[in-house]
Motif scaffolding. Sequence first.
Motif, PDB file in Angstrom:
ATOM      1  N   GLN A 172     -19.475  -2.806   6.902  1.00 28.12           N
ATOM      2  CA  GLN A 172     -18.701  -2.208   5.573  1.00 28.12           C
ATOM      3  C   GLN A 172     -17.713  -1.369   6.565  1.00 28.12           C
ATOM      4  OE1 GLN A 172     -22.070  -0.468   4.135  1.00 28.12           O
ATOM      5  NE2 GLN A 172     -21.920  -1.970   2.133  1.00 28.12           N
ATOM      6  N   VAL A 173     -17.920  -0.585   7.559  1.00 28.42           N
ATOM      7  CA  VAL A 173     -16.998   0.234   8.022  1.00 28.42           C
ATOM      8  C   VAL A 173     -16.082  -0.698   8.853  1.00 28.42           C
ATOM      9  CG1 VAL A 173     -16.693   1.721  10.279  1.00 28.42           C
ATOM     10  CG2 VAL A 173     -18.791   1.979   8.721  1.00 28.42           C
ATOM     11  N   MET A 174     -16.137  -1.566   9.430  1.00 29.77           N
ATOM     12  CA  MET A 174     -15.107  -2.396  10.030  1.00 29.77           C
ATOM     13  C   MET A 174     -14.374  -2.954   9.010  1.00 29.77           C
ATOM     14  SD  MET A 174     -15.558  -2.102  13.148  1.00 29.77           S
ATOM     15  CE  MET A 174     -14.336  -3.103  13.828  1.00 29.77           C
TER      16      MET A 174
ATOM     17  N   ASP B 117      -7.773  -1.107   5.118  1.00 32.28           N
ATOM     18  CA  ASP B 117      -7.043   0.195   5.348  1.00 32.28           C
ATOM     19  C   ASP B 117      -5.728  -0.495   5.970  1.00 32.28           C
ATOM     20  OD1 ASP B 117      -5.960   2.600   4.970  1.00 32.28           O
ATOM     21  OD2 ASP B 117      -6.550   2.998   7.026  1.00 32.28           O
ATOM     22  N   MET B 118      -5.866  -1.131   7.295  1.00 28.82           N
ATOM     23  CA  MET B 118      -4.939  -1.756   8.119  1.00 28.82           C
ATOM     24  C   MET B 118      -4.015  -2.607   7.194  1.00 28.82           C
ATOM     25  SD  MET B 118      -5.067  -4.311  11.329  1.00 28.82           S
ATOM     26  CE  MET B 118      -5.511  -5.559  10.345  1.00 28.82           C
TER      27      MET B 118
ATOM     28  N   ASP C  20      -3.471  -2.670   4.073  1.00 30.84           N
ATOM     29  CA  ASP C  20      -2.792  -1.847   2.942  1.00 30.84           C
ATOM     30  C   ASP C  20      -1.474  -1.236   3.665  1.00 30.84           C
ATOM     31  OD1 ASP C  20      -4.242  -2.797   1.055  1.00 30.84           O
ATOM     32  OD2 ASP C  20      -5.719  -0.899   1.422  1.00 30.84           O
ATOM     33  N   ARG C  21      -1.788  -0.624   4.776  1.00 36.13           N
ATOM     34  CA  ARG C  21      -0.567  -0.057   5.427  1.00 36.13           C
ATOM     35  C   ARG C  21       0.500  -0.968   5.986  1.00 36.13           C
ATOM     36  NH1 ARG C  21      -2.818   5.184   8.868  1.00 36.13           N
ATOM     37  NH2 ARG C  21      -4.395   5.860   7.191  1.00 36.13           N
ATOM     38  N   LEU C  22      -0.127  -2.179   6.361  1.00 35.35           N
ATOM     39  CA  LEU C  22       0.995  -3.254   6.786  1.00 35.35           C
ATOM     40  C   LEU C  22       1.646  -3.717   5.457  1.00 35.35           C
ATOM     41  CD1 LEU C  22      -0.863  -5.232   9.452  1.00 35.35           C
ATOM     42  CD2 LEU C  22       0.954  -3.735   9.853  1.00 35.35           C
ATOM     43  N   LYS C  23       1.079  -3.829   4.404  1.00 39.24           N
ATOM     44  CA  LYS C  23       1.745  -4.292   3.125  1.00 39.24           C
ATOM     45  C   LYS C  23       2.776  -3.243   2.796  1.00 39.24           C
ATOM     46  CE  LYS C  23      -1.668  -7.408   1.281  1.00 39.24           C
ATOM     47  NZ  LYS C  23      -2.570  -7.655   0.251  1.00 39.24           N
ATOM     48  N   LEU C  24       2.320  -1.866   2.984  1.00 37.64           N
ATOM     49  CA  LEU C  24       3.124  -0.585   2.361  1.00 37.64           C
ATOM     50  C   LEU C  24       4.390  -0.783   3.304  1.00 37.64           C
ATOM     51  CD1 LEU C  24       3.692   1.785   0.940  1.00 37.64           C
ATOM     52  CD2 LEU C  24       2.475   2.932   2.498  1.00 37.64           C
ATOM     53  N   SER C  25       4.350  -0.852   4.477  1.00 38.48           N
ATOM     54  CA  SER C  25       5.523  -0.875   5.670  1.00 38.48           C
ATOM     55  C   SER C  25       6.428  -2.118   5.345  1.00 38.48           C
ATOM     56  CB  SER C  25       4.945  -1.296   6.902  1.00 38.48           C
ATOM     57  OG  SER C  25       5.803  -1.543   7.796  1.00 38.48           O
ATOM     58  N   GLU C  26       5.791  -3.092   4.723  1.00 38.08           N
ATOM     59  CA  GLU C  26       6.839  -4.487   4.335  1.00 38.08           C
ATOM     60  C   GLU C  26       7.280  -4.266   3.021  1.00 38.08           C
ATOM     61  OE1 GLU C  26       4.928  -8.235   2.986  1.00 38.08           O
ATOM     62  OE2 GLU C  26       5.490  -8.925   4.871  1.00 38.08           O
ATOM     63  N   THR C  27       6.615  -3.664   2.133  1.00 33.50           N
ATOM     64  CA  THR C  27       7.245  -3.231   1.026  1.00 33.50           C
ATOM     65  C   THR C  27       8.384  -2.388   0.937  1.00 33.50           C
ATOM     66  OG1 THR C  27       5.102  -3.629  -0.248  1.00 33.50           O
ATOM     67  CG2 THR C  27       6.623  -2.244  -1.555  1.00 33.50           C
ATOM     68  N   LYS C  28       8.106  -1.207   1.885  1.00 37.43           N
ATOM     69  CA  LYS C  28       9.263  -0.191   2.164  1.00 37.43           C
ATOM     70  C   LYS C  28      10.452  -0.847   2.738  1.00 37.43           C
ATOM     71  CE  LYS C  28       7.810   3.665   0.715  1.00 37.43           C
ATOM     72  NZ  LYS C  28       8.407   4.351  -0.598  1.00 37.43           N
ATOM     73  N   SER C  29      10.211  -1.759   3.594  1.00 34.27           N
ATOM     74  CA  SER C  29      11.403  -2.539   4.150  1.00 34.27           C
ATOM     75  C   SER C  29      12.276  -3.191   3.171  1.00 34.27           C
ATOM     76  CB  SER C  29      10.996  -3.392   5.154  1.00 34.27           C
ATOM     77  OG  SER C  29      10.237  -2.891   6.322  1.00 34.27           O
ATOM     78  N   PHE C  30      11.569  -4.036   2.322  1.00 34.54           N
ATOM     79  CA  PHE C  30      12.138  -4.646   1.291  1.00 34.54           C
ATOM     80  C   PHE C  30      12.968  -3.864   0.275  1.00 34.54           C
ATOM     81  CE2 PHE C  30       8.888  -8.044   2.045  1.00 34.54           C
ATOM     82  CZ  PHE C  30       9.878  -9.088   2.507  1.00 34.54           C
TER      83      PHE C  30
END
Length: 112
Positions: A46-48, A54-55, A57-67
């Motif tokens: 569960q922790v992993m 979370d990782m 989600d952060r990568l998707k946020l970065s991609e969204t911000k780039s677009f």
Amino acid sequence: MIESVKGVGSLFSTNVLSGVTTETSNPVSASAAAVQGTGTQMSFAQVMGDMATDMVDRLKLSETKSFEAIQGKASTREVVDAVMNAEQTLQTAIAIRDKVVTAYLEIARMQI
């Protein structure tokens, strides 16, 4: 992601530090607060899994911000922050993966 790691103490069958309380001034995530407040135990998987989610989600946020920046909806500062956050998260995930692989190889080398 670091808040998820604070729940590692619940992974052990015997809680050696049960009398020790940790207080932080930083807000913790809801999942970590739930683990600490209710006494429920999280498994290693569960922790992993939480860290992996979370990782992603952060990568998707970065991609969204780039677009959004390409479309003119986000500032350069927002994009740089999101990309640097995603890079740090990815480096953390790679470091954890390397440690897990190293531990597995050490266990595999043990003589029975």
